[in-house]
Every structure is written in structure tokens, then in C-alpha cells.
Design a protein around this motif. Structure first.
Motif, PDB file in Angstrom:
ATOM      1  N   LEU A  28       4.464  10.651  -6.693  1.00  0.00           N
ATOM      2  CA  LEU A  28       5.170  11.325  -6.982  1.00  0.00           C
ATOM      3  C   LEU A  28       5.153  11.657  -8.308  1.00  0.00           C
ATOM      4  O   LEU A  28       5.209  12.627  -9.333  1.00  0.00           O
ATOM      5  CB  LEU A  28       7.203  10.228  -7.022  1.00  0.00           C
ATOM      6  N   LEU A  29       4.426  10.607  -9.281  1.00  0.00           N
ATOM      7  CA  LEU A  29       3.771  10.733 -10.384  1.00  0.00           C
ATOM      8  C   LEU A  29       3.025  12.055 -10.901  1.00  0.00           C
ATOM      9  O   LEU A  29       3.334  12.455 -11.363  1.00  0.00           O
ATOM     10  CB  LEU A  29       3.378   9.227 -10.886  1.00  0.00           C
ATOM     11  N   ARG A  30       1.816  12.051  -9.692  1.00  0.00           N
ATOM     12  CA  ARG A  30       0.955  12.768  -9.843  1.00  0.00           C
ATOM     13  C   ARG A  30       2.427  14.999  -9.862  1.00  0.00           C
ATOM     14  O   ARG A  30       1.316  15.919 -10.240  1.00  0.00           O
ATOM     15  CB  ARG A  30       0.204  13.602  -8.248  1.00  0.00           C
ATOM     16  N   GLU A  31       3.134  14.628  -8.390  1.00  0.00           N
ATOM     17  CA  GLU A  31       4.036  16.113  -8.343  1.00  0.00           C
ATOM     18  C   GLU A  31       4.532  16.118 -10.309  1.00  0.00           C
ATOM     19  O   GLU A  31       4.758  17.226 -11.062  1.00  0.00           O
ATOM     20  CB  GLU A  31       5.143  15.758  -7.570  1.00  0.00           C
ATOM     21  N   LEU A  32       4.932  14.621 -10.175  1.00  0.00           N
ATOM     22  CA  LEU A  32       5.422  14.684 -12.203  1.00  0.00           C
ATOM     23  C   LEU A  32       4.432  15.548 -13.278  1.00  0.00           C
ATOM     24  O   LEU A  32       5.009  15.567 -14.301  1.00  0.00           O
ATOM     25  CB  LEU A  32       6.520  13.696 -12.124  1.00  0.00           C
ATOM     26  N   THR A  76       1.246  -1.157   0.024  1.00  0.00           N
ATOM     27  CA  THR A  76       0.316   0.414   0.127  1.00  0.00           C
ATOM     28  C   THR A  76       0.727   1.336  -0.202  1.00  0.00           C
ATOM     29  O   THR A  76       0.501   2.204  -0.736  1.00  0.00           O
ATOM     30  CB  THR A  76      -0.687  -0.196   1.240  1.00  0.00           C
ATOM     31  N   VAL A  77       2.178   1.008   0.674  1.00  0.00           N
ATOM     32  CA  VAL A  77       2.692   2.620   1.567  1.00  0.00           C
ATOM     33  C   VAL A  77       3.423   2.774  -0.323  1.00  0.00           C
ATOM     34  O   VAL A  77       3.651   4.072  -0.348  1.00  0.00           O
ATOM     35  CB  VAL A  77       4.044   2.445   2.258  1.00  0.00           C
ATOM     36  N   ALA A  78       3.844   2.027  -1.047  1.00  0.00           N
ATOM     37  CA  ALA A  78       4.519   1.467  -2.577  1.00  0.00           C
ATOM     38  C   ALA A  78       3.694   2.421  -3.311  1.00  0.00           C
ATOM     39  O   ALA A  78       4.326   3.601  -3.460  1.00  0.00           O
ATOM     40  CB  ALA A  78       5.028   0.259  -3.012  1.00  0.00           C
ATOM     41  N   HIS A  79       2.452   1.795  -3.458  1.00  0.00           N
ATOM     42  CA  HIS A  79       1.490   2.367  -4.437  1.00  0.00           C
ATOM     43  C   HIS A  79       1.023   4.021  -4.064  1.00  0.00           C
ATOM     44  O   HIS A  79       1.106   4.954  -4.974  1.00  0.00           O
ATOM     45  CB  HIS A  79      -0.060   1.927  -4.206  1.00  0.00           C
ATOM     46  N   MET A  80       1.693   4.316  -2.716  1.00  0.00           N
ATOM     47  CA  MET A  80       1.136   5.588  -2.305  1.00  0.00           C
ATOM     48  C   MET A  80       2.074   6.793  -2.320  1.00  0.00           C
ATOM     49  O   MET A  80       1.555   7.909  -3.263  1.00  0.00           O
ATOM     50  CB  MET A  80       0.593   5.793  -0.581  1.00  0.00           C
ATOM     51  N   SER A 105      -5.666   9.354 -15.772  1.00  0.00           N
ATOM     52  CA  SER A 105      -7.062   9.539 -16.490  1.00  0.00           C
ATOM     53  C   SER A 105      -7.513   7.516 -17.100  1.00  0.00           C
ATOM     54  O   SER A 105      -8.193   7.097 -17.505  1.00  0.00           O
ATOM     55  CB  SER A 105      -7.829  10.602 -17.508  1.00  0.00           C
ATOM     56  N   GLY A 106      -6.389   7.204 -17.168  1.00  0.00           N
ATOM     57  CA  GLY A 106      -5.892   5.821 -18.491  1.00  0.00           C
ATOM     58  C   GLY A 106      -6.734   4.766 -17.280  1.00  0.00           C
ATOM     59  O   GLY A 106      -6.597   4.943 -16.107  1.00  0.00           O
ATOM     60  N   ASP A 107      -5.878   3.627 -17.758  1.00  0.00           N
ATOM     61  CA  ASP A 107      -6.450   2.437 -17.150  1.00  0.00           C
ATOM     62  C   ASP A 107      -5.607   1.508 -16.517  1.00  0.00           C
ATOM     63  O   ASP A 107      -5.850   0.585 -16.359  1.00  0.00           O
ATOM     64  CB  ASP A 107      -7.119   1.769 -18.216  1.00  0.00           C
ATOM     65  N   GLU A 108      -4.418   2.554 -16.858  1.00  0.00           N
ATOM     66  CA  GLU A 108      -2.773   1.293 -16.658  1.00  0.00           C
ATOM     67  C   GLU A 108      -2.942   1.461 -15.169  1.00  0.00           C
ATOM     68  O   GLU A 108      -2.641   2.933 -14.282  1.00  0.00           O
ATOM     69  CB  GLU A 108      -1.823   2.111 -17.680  1.00  0.00           C
ATOM     70  N   ARG A 109      -2.352   0.401 -14.430  1.00  0.00           N
ATOM     71  CA  ARG A 109      -1.985   0.533 -13.448  1.00  0.00           C
ATOM     72  C   ARG A 109      -0.337   0.756 -12.986  1.00  0.00           C
ATOM     73  O   ARG A 109       0.138   0.006 -13.853  1.00  0.00           O
ATOM     74  CB  ARG A 109      -2.741  -0.968 -12.620  1.00  0.00           C
ATOM     75  N   LEU A 110      -0.190   0.575 -11.928  1.00  0.00           N
ATOM     76  CA  LEU A 110       1.097   0.676 -11.674  1.00  0.00           C
ATOM     77  C   LEU A 110       1.961  -0.890 -11.771  1.00  0.00           C
ATOM     78  O   LEU A 110       0.989  -1.829 -10.752  1.00  0.00           O
ATOM     79  CB  LEU A 110       1.987   1.295  -9.891  1.00  0.00           C
ATOM     80  N   ARG A 111       3.277  -1.136 -11.777  1.00  0.00           N
ATOM     81  CA  ARG A 111       3.161  -2.351 -12.046  1.00  0.00           C
ATOM     82  C   ARG A 111       4.104  -2.650 -11.062  1.00  0.00           C
ATOM     83  O   ARG A 111       5.435  -2.847 -10.526  1.00  0.00           O
ATOM     84  CB  ARG A 111       4.116  -2.234 -12.866  1.00  0.00           C
ATOM     85  N   VAL A 112       3.453  -2.915  -9.287  1.00  0.00           N
ATOM     86  CA  VAL A 112       4.090  -3.108  -8.379  1.00  0.00           C
ATOM     87  C   VAL A 112       2.024  -3.706  -8.006  1.00  0.00           C
ATOM     88  O   VAL A 112       1.526  -3.892  -7.633  1.00  0.00           O
ATOM     89  CB  VAL A 112       3.612  -1.720  -7.190  1.00  0.00           C
ATOM     90  N   TYR A 113       3.487  -5.570  -7.583  1.00  0.00           N
ATOM     91  CA  TYR A 113       2.207  -6.279  -6.641  1.00  0.00           C
ATOM     92  C   TYR A 113       2.707  -6.925  -5.954  1.00  0.00           C
ATOM     93  O   TYR A 113       3.508  -7.018  -4.601  1.00  0.00           O
ATOM     94  CB  TYR A 113       2.790  -7.436  -8.069  1.00  0.00           C
TER      95      TYR A 113
END
Length: 634
Positions: free
Chosen positions: A14-18, A5-9, A23-31
Motif C-alpha cells: 500500500l505504501l509503495r502504491e502511495l 508477515t502478512v501485515a508488513h507485506m 530508502s530511509g531506516d524507519e521501520r513499520l511500527r508493527v510488532y
């Protein structure tokens, strides 16, 4: 779930700041997955089971099929791993061979989680055909002899290996080469290392192995690591020689000289690790009546299993077992065995627990996890000597003699020691019995043949010889005992003694052999507490009191060892007080193990005799060095 959970957060922030568009469907590739499992099939009753299963399936696809080129991390270290699945276990099998042959080890630490993570990373980079594996892990794999198959396997997979030994091992009491303080980079006792394993595309091993050491205080290590890069560092390229393929530097000239000696296991081929009770406080005691009272409670049908657990076991065992139980021992089954044993009162044996510290052990297979009958029956059979030493020495190198059975920590506080009986007795069906008739020496014929040829003496298979025409097993034992106690030997070959069983150099000079055998016999007598010299006490216990051991401290100015506020042993030399046998400071350890107990008059005298034994041991060690003309012995 927490790190997932922390990794996703954090990545999301970071990505929002960048400026990333979410809006797309692609997920973070953290499993969410267990890296060491090939697949995952959760119980259907677990909440969110379908989601977790989908997550695990996606992770498994990545693990198997995606061309992963970089694997980094600080995997967990756990010698008693819970990750015992068939998949990772089968991968670890590659580490159980060296030069195409099985390791032949009774015990190894290849099931540690960090080893499994390294093996996973190696397997994954192999599948990709290129890449980098970079881990911070336990540094034990660098020179532990049972990891030699692992080291060879890594060499064969990768093209370059960069190793920074960060040291900081408080278990080994590591200090800098200058004798200064050395600290761990983490808040743990186990030393660590950085390993960077590089596989260039289209190339195979053997890898070039580059090594560096980092010593000192934690902050200094942090600064150094921040400022350095692999490209800018000074590396020592190691020569990886069979059969150990050590990932740490060694003096090759001294090693060649040292390896001309006979390894202990080649001299005394029948040997084993010491006894592991898994419940010392229950099956061991200073007093036979107290020990048998506990066993009698175990036999009592008036007490339930729960009452026994509550009275005697604390529940500090592995979490998956009820209090007091272990993998090979269950309280209900043990109670049935004890109740059915008509000779239950006859099962108490004297057991060497620590140097100069023999205790009483309730010695039956149904009460002791690892009784080691394959060797201990020879010790119990009759008059028999055993050599005790360890294969590895994180702390001080230790060797000791005994006529008793003993534990796996007798001389090795941080490692596991082995027992090498001098004589073997005919097999008997009873664990504790063997006839004295027909005993034979536990000495390899090749060793006896070489020593006999060097000395020009014949060999008698029992006792001692006159050393003018013949020698016997006890002469060999005493000679080895003297050599292994030589301070010069211990200092000269210190690095090698940390990594494997001691090796015995042979002499062709009869006079030297006889002189050393004589010194060794004196040492053995001191350590068995049979020497008449021990009655020449050099200490006093002058003050009356309750004799209860409360706080142990040494007063160097007055040469006193205090056991409480008013009572002390007087006349203890400072060097004797600090003398260590293996991992233990003997005089300190013996008293601290009796904290809260009142010393009997026999205890007081025994302690005074230990002081004599250690003082005389120091004298004999000096004389052994004066007897040996130089190294290497010839």
C-alpha cells in the motif's frame, strides 16, 4: 509469525502504491508480541531468539510508554486461556470486585482471552488518559452475572460506552423478537457484540451506556453495519443499577417486582455445582459389571499406563497433557490410589446424568475431577431431596428434583447447574458417609422467619407439617417446585431467569401455599419416578425386534417415536414428545444417548413411564397457573 508477515507485506504494498520512499531506516511500527504479556524472554535455543527478543522489547516499550489512543480488533475467545502470566492475571483482579467487595463466586469466566484483551485495552487507555477501545467479542459480558465487576470497572474508566449486540447465539437458540431466524456474523456458535468504549480527556465515569440490538440473517446484518454510524444510530441509554450493572435492557418495573422474591441461594445457602468427572465414558456406565471391569483393568499390574491409555482414552483432552489426563488428574497416580483401595468394588453410586436418566458412577476423588463432596455427601447420607437449577440459562430455563448425586449438566445443556440439598447431615471423615441422626434443614433462618410470619404458621425442622398449624422443609420445597414450574412465572420473568438463580415469591394465604405445595409434591413424585400414576401407561411398544436404538424420529401423524426401521413407541402425544426440561428435549435425548444399544425390557418400561411423567407434568403446570390467582403473588 503469519499475520505479522502478512501485515508488513500488505502495508508495504500500500505504501509503495502511495509513493512512499523506502530508502530511509524507519521501520513499520508493527510488532511481533503477545499483547497479554508484559515482557517476553524466549528460550535461547529458539532460532532468531535475539531478533524476537529485540522485537518484544520494542513492543513492550510501546505498550507501556507510548500514548496509544486507539485500540481496535477482534481478539480470540477462549474460556480456558493459556495466557496465565502474572501481569495480565493481576490486571484481571480489578474485575473480581463489585461495589468494593469481592464477587464471592465459586466460578467465573473472567479468564477468557477476550476479557483479558478488553482489560488490557482499558488499562492502556487509562494510562494515556484519553482514547477509544473498539472490539468485536463474545457478547457474554453484557449480562453474565459473574461479569458485573467487569461492567462496573468499565463504567468507571470510560465516559461513553456504545454496545451493539449482534446476537446470533446458537447455544442460546436465539431468534428475532418476531420469532424469525437469527444468524451469527461469524461461523461460530457463540453470539458476539461490538463494544466501543470512549474516554474523553479530563473526564471520568460513570459512563453513559448506549445499547442497540441487531437481529436477523448474516447478510442483512452486514448491510446494516455498513450503512450505520455511531452518530446516526438510535440508541437506548441504559440505567445501570447495582449490583449487576447489566449492559442490556431490562424491564425495570418487572425487575423490582421479581426481586422482592427470595433468591434460591438465599433460601438454600449450602449448594454447589454438579459433579464434573472429566472422563464420563470411563467412570460412568449403564451397567455395573462393565464399569467395574474397567476399574479392574486400571488395577491390573499386567497392563501398563500406555496400554490403559490406548484401550480407554482417546487423547481428546487438553494438548499439554498425555491422553486421558487433566489438570487435576494423572493416570499413574490414580492407578496407585485404586490399587490401594480395599473397598474399590463399593464405590459405585447412582448418579443423575440427565433428566430421568440416572447412571452408575465410580465415585471417588481420585477418579472424578470435581466430586463436590461438600454437598454430595449430604445427598448420599440418607433420604434427601435436592433442587437442581442453573444460575444462567442460555437455553430453556430448567429446574428438577432428585434424591441422587448428579452432574453439572443435568438440566443445563449450555450452562452449569447447581445442586441445593434440602437437608444437611453431620460431617463425617468419609466422603461417602454421614449419619442420618442430627440432620437439619438447609433453609436460612431469615427465610423461614419471613415465611412463618406471612403464613402465621410455626415451622417444624423435619419432614412436613399439617399446614393448618405448621409447615416443614418439604412443604417449602414442594411450594417452590410448583412456583418454579408455573408457565406464567416462567414467561413473565423469562429475561431475569436467563441471568441469575430463580427467585421465589412468598404468599400470605395459607390455602394457596397448601394448594401449591400439594401440586409441587405431585410433580416431585413424578420426577423422582416414585408416583404410582406412572404405572398407568399410555403408550405401547408393539413390534418385536432387536430393540437396538438406531435412528430416532417422531411420526406426528401416528404419535409414534421410532427407534429403528421397525420398532416404535406408540401413543406419544406431540406436546409430550417436544417437552423440554432445561436444555434437553427429554424423550429425544434419552433415546439418542442410547444409540447403538439394545433396550432391555426395563428400559422400555422406564421410557413409557417417562412419557406418563412428562404428560402429567404438563397437566400439573396448567393446574398450577389455574391455582395462582395472579401476579405478583401476595
Amino acid at each position: 509469525m503469519a499475520p505479522y508477515t502478512v501485515a508488513h507485506m500488505k502495508l508495504g504494498i500500500l505504501l509503495r502504491e502511495l509513493g512512499y520512499d523506502f530508502s530511509g531506516d524507519e521501520r513499520l511500527r508493527v510488532y511481533l508480541t503477545n499483547t497479554l504479556e508484559e515482557g517476553f524472554h524466549p528460550d535461547e535455543t529458539i532460532g532468531f531468539a535475539e531478533y524476537i527478543a529485540d522485537e518484544a522489547d520494542a513492543a513492550a516499550s510501546v505498550k507501556k510508554d507510548e500514548p496509544i489512543e486507539v485500540i481496535i480488533g477482534n481478539p480470540p475467545y477462549s474460556g480456558h486461556s493459556a495466557n496465565t502470566g502474572d501481569w495480565i492475571t493481576s490486571l484481571i483482579d480489578a474485575y473480581k470486585k463489585v461495589d468494593g467487595k469481592p464477587l464471592g463466586e465459586r466460578k467465573h469466566w473472567l479468564n477468557d482471552d477476550y476479557v483479558k484483551f478488553i482489560r488490557f485495552g482499558q488499562w492502556r487507555i487509562e494510562r494515556t488518559g484519553r482514547g477509544v477501545l473498539a472490539f468485536v467479542t463474545n457478547h457474554g459480558y453484557l449480562d453474565n452475572p459473574t461479569f458485573r465487576g467487569m461492567r462496573q470497572s468499565l463504567m468507571q474508566t470510560f465516559t461513553d460506552i456504545y454496545l451493539i449486540d449482534l446476537h446470533g447465539n446458537s447455544l442460546k437458540k436465539e431468534r428475532t423478537p418476531e420469532g424469525g431466524e437469527d444468524r451469527n456474523v461469524f461461523d461460530i456458535r457463540q453470539g458476539v457484540a461490538i463494544g466501543v468504549f470512549v474516554k474523553e480527556p479530563g473526564k471520568t465515569g460513570p459512563a453513559r451506556v448506549h445499547h442497540a440490538d441487531l437481529w436477523g440473517l448474516r447478510e442483512g446484518k452486514y448491510r446494516w453495519l455498513e450503512e450505520q454510524s455511531i452518530a446516526g444510530m438510535e440508541w437506548t441509554e441504559l440505567a445501570l443499577d447495582p449490583p449487576n450493572y447489566l449492559f442490556s435492557p431490562q424491564d425495570t418495573e418487572l425487575l423490582e417486582e421479581y426481586e422482592k422474591g427470595w433468591k434460591t441461594t438465599e433460601i438454600l445457602p449450602v449448594n454447589t455445582t454438579g459433579i464434573v468427572t472429566a472422563r464420563d465414558k470411563f467412570v460412568m456406565d449403564f451397567d455395573e459389571a462393565s464399569l467395574l471391569n474397567r476399574i479392574e483393568d486400571l488395577r491390573s499390574e499386567r497392563l501398563s499406563d500406555e496400554q490403559i491409555r490406548g484401550r480407554y482414552f482417546t487423547g481428546k483432552g487438553a494438548a499439554q497433557y498425555p491422553a486421558g489426563d487433566s489438570r487435576g488428574w494423572k493416570l499413574p497416580a490414580a492407578r496407585k490410589q485404586v490399587i490401594a483401595d480395599p473397598e474399590w468394588k463399593e464405590r459405585v453410586e447412582k448418579c443423575l446424568y440427565r433428566p430421568f436418566d440416572a447412571r452408575l458412577l465410580y465415585y471417588v476423588p481420585w477418579m472424578v475431577d470435581w466430586p463436590r463432596p461438600e454437598v454430595m455427601r449430604h445427598v448420599l447420607a440418607g433420604k434427601n431431596l435436592s433442587l437442581i437449577t442453573a444460575r444462567q440459562n442460555k437455553g430453556d430455563y430448567g429446574v428438577y428434583a432428585t434424591t441422587n448425586i448428579g452432574t453439572h449438566k443435568t438440566v443445563a445443556a449450555y450452562d452449569i447447574n447447581y445442586y441445593f440439598p434440602l437437608y444437611l447431615y453431620p460431617r463425617d471423615d468419609n466422603l461417602l458417609d454421614a449419619a442420618e441422626e442430627g440432620r437439619r434443614p438447609n433453609l436460612s433462618p431469615d427465610f423461614v422467619g419471613e415465611l412463618s410470619e406471612k403464613l402465621g404458621l410455626s415451622f417444624v425442622p423435619d419432614g412436613t407439617g399439617d399446614l393448618a398449624e405448621m409447615f416443614g422443609p418439604e412443604d417449602v420445597f414442594h411450594y417452590a417446585y410448583a412456583v418454579f414450574h408455573s408457565p406464567a412465572y416462567r414467561e413473565l420473568y423469562a429475561e431475569f431467569l436467563k441471568r441469575d438463580f430463580p427467585r421465589l415469591p412468598l404468599t400470605s394465604e395459607r390455602g394457596l401455599f397448601a394448594a401449591l405445595a400439594g401440586k409441587g409434591a405431585e410433580l416431585v413424585g413424578l420426577h423422582l419416578m416414585t408416583s404410582p400414576t406412572l404405572n398407568n401407561l399410555i403408550t405401547r411398544f408393539p413390534e418385536g425386534g432387536d430393540n437396538v436404538v438406531e435412528k430416532v424420529r417422531y411420526d406426528a401423524a401416528n404419535k409414534r417415536v421410532h427407534i429403528n426401521n421397525t420398532q416404535y413407541f406408540e401413543g406419544v402425544p406431540e406436546e409430550t414428545w417436544g417437552f423440554r426440561v432445561g436444555g434437553y428435549q427429554v424423550l429425544d435425548k434419552w433415546l439418542k444417548d442410547r444409540r447403538g444399544r439394545a433396550l432391555t425390557s426395563a428400559d422400555v418400561r422406564h421410557y413409557q413411564r417417562i412419557v406418563v411423567a412428562l404428560t402429567e407434568t404438563r397437566r400439573l403446570m396448567r393446574e398450577i397457573d389455574e391455582t395462582i390467582p395472579g401476579w405478583p403473588m401476595g
